[in-house]
Motif scaffolding. Sequence first.
Motif: not given
Length: 66
Positions: A14, A16-19, A50-51
């Motif tokens: 997941e 950082t922006e919810g992707a 970033d995940s």
Amino acid sequence: MIQKLGNKLQVQLEGTEGAKRTVSFSNVVEDPVEEKILVLGDVVDILAQDSATKGVILTTQTRYTK
């Protein structure tokens, strides 16, 4: 007759922006050790940047025929 078809691991990430993303690994060894599965999740997490790893799914497929 029982026929072993194989194992597959899916690392769920997941961002950082919810992707959400999934990275799959086919033909995994039989009966993998839990600690090694979690280490694989950590490695994918580092490479993905970033995940964060949300979980790892082990899928085992077996065919049963007469």
